[in-house]
Scaffold this motif. Sequence first.
Motif, PDB file in Angstrom:
ATOM      1  N   UNK A 248      -5.005 -14.629   4.965  1.00  0.00           N
ATOM      2  CA  UNK A 248      -3.354 -14.884   4.970  1.00  0.00           C
ATOM      3  C   UNK A 248      -3.224 -16.118   3.980  1.00  0.00           C
ATOM      4  N   UNK A 249      -4.221 -17.200   3.789  1.00  0.00           N
ATOM      5  CA  UNK A 249      -4.270 -18.357   3.264  1.00  0.00           C
ATOM      6  C   UNK A 249      -4.047 -18.087   1.563  1.00  0.00           C
ATOM      7  N   UNK A 250      -5.015 -17.122   1.346  1.00  0.00           N
ATOM      8  CA  UNK A 250      -5.188 -16.720  -0.136  1.00  0.00           C
ATOM      9  C   UNK A 250      -4.031 -15.965  -0.581  1.00  0.00           C
ATOM     10  N   UNK A 251      -3.707 -14.921   0.252  1.00  0.00           N
ATOM     11  CA  UNK A 251      -2.331 -14.154  -0.175  1.00  0.00           C
ATOM     12  C   UNK A 251      -1.216 -14.879  -0.307  1.00  0.00           C
ATOM     13  N   UNK A 252      -1.072 -15.869   0.249  1.00  0.00           N
ATOM     14  CA  UNK A 252       0.055 -16.980   0.339  1.00  0.00           C
ATOM     15  C   UNK A 252       0.411 -17.790  -0.825  1.00  0.00           C
ATOM     16  N   UNK A 253      -1.071 -17.943  -1.602  1.00  0.00           N
ATOM     17  CA  UNK A 253      -1.093 -18.469  -2.972  1.00  0.00           C
ATOM     18  C   UNK A 253      -0.777 -17.774  -4.057  1.00  0.00           C
ATOM     19  N   UNK A 254      -0.360 -16.233  -3.734  1.00  0.00           N
ATOM     20  CA  UNK A 254       0.088 -15.332  -5.048  1.00  0.00           C
ATOM     21  C   UNK A 254       1.386 -15.865  -5.167  1.00  0.00           C
ATOM     22  N   UNK A 255       1.738 -15.285  -6.383  1.00  0.00           N
ATOM     23  CA  UNK A 255       3.074 -15.581  -6.860  1.00  0.00           C
ATOM     24  C   UNK A 255       3.953 -14.259  -6.757  1.00  0.00           C
ATOM     25  N   UNK A 256       4.875 -14.094  -5.431  1.00  0.00           N
ATOM     26  CA  UNK A 256       5.475 -12.915  -5.400  1.00  0.00           C
ATOM     27  C   UNK A 256       6.965 -12.797  -5.865  1.00  0.00           C
ATOM     28  N   UNK A 257       7.340 -13.978  -6.853  1.00  0.00           N
ATOM     29  CA  UNK A 257       8.443 -13.998  -7.342  1.00  0.00           C
ATOM     30  C   UNK A 257       9.493 -14.429  -6.238  1.00  0.00           C
ATOM     31  N   UNK A 258      11.026 -14.089  -6.312  1.00  0.00           N
ATOM     32  CA  UNK A 258      11.988 -14.459  -5.545  1.00  0.00           C
ATOM     33  C   UNK A 258      11.781 -13.629  -4.314  1.00  0.00           C
TER      34      UNK A 258
END
Length: 258
Positions: A248-258
């Motif tokens: 979860x922490x790693x995925x939350x560091x990704x840039x998903x845009x708006x």
Amino acid sequence: MSKRPLILVTNDDGITAPGIRTLISVMKEIGDVVVVAPDSPQSAMGHAITINSTLHVEKVVIDNGSQIEYSCSGTPADCVKLAVREVLDRKPDLCVSGINHGSNSSINVIYSGTMSAALEAGIESIPAIGFSLLDYNWGANFEHCKSFVKTITSNVLEHGLPDGVVLNVNLPNVEKKDIKGIKVCRQARANWEEEFDKRTNPMGREYYWLTGKFVNMDNGEDTDEWALEHNYVSIVPVQFDLTAHHAIQQLNSWDFGA
């Protein structure tokens, strides 16, 4: 005098399989038994449920037993759902599934109808255990399993299980005197290297048989595969929450845009 626990027994090999008949005999020593099991083999059904056809449940008498038994046309998960919603007048104190003819260790737990029945019970907040013997032979000898099944079941009834957890128990196919004990393990990292045996029927239509080789890529000495190879009964606590919490922490560091 304490009230005997109500124990739901099911499996995936079918209600007449020698493994479930052994499991029933052990559970009758511990509590009041109700059996709801498939009317035919349902191995490797995973957590399939029946939604596009009807289900049938029929009361049966097998082995002149004193326990109440129902034969179900559905999958192992169907059996548990029907038992809880239609057959039983109260929630069971325990659900046991098996004893399966063949291994459900490591990645096999994903495909297992035996373990899916146990997991379905767990979803219903019923303590549950899946038992398997490492012998695929229909005529397998389950006698040496009885004492271990009874010991593990008694401990679950006494201590309970953590929320959302069921037990995956596998027993080695050796004589009782050669079993070294019981080990609580993690699931080994292993998989099946699969192939399809392609053939042609007399009408010229191609068909396939699934074949494969089980490959254990895990050298750890804390796994179910290690335990079974060294003649221990393995217990793996498994859960139906499939969330990969560590990601979860790693995925939350990704840039998903708006």
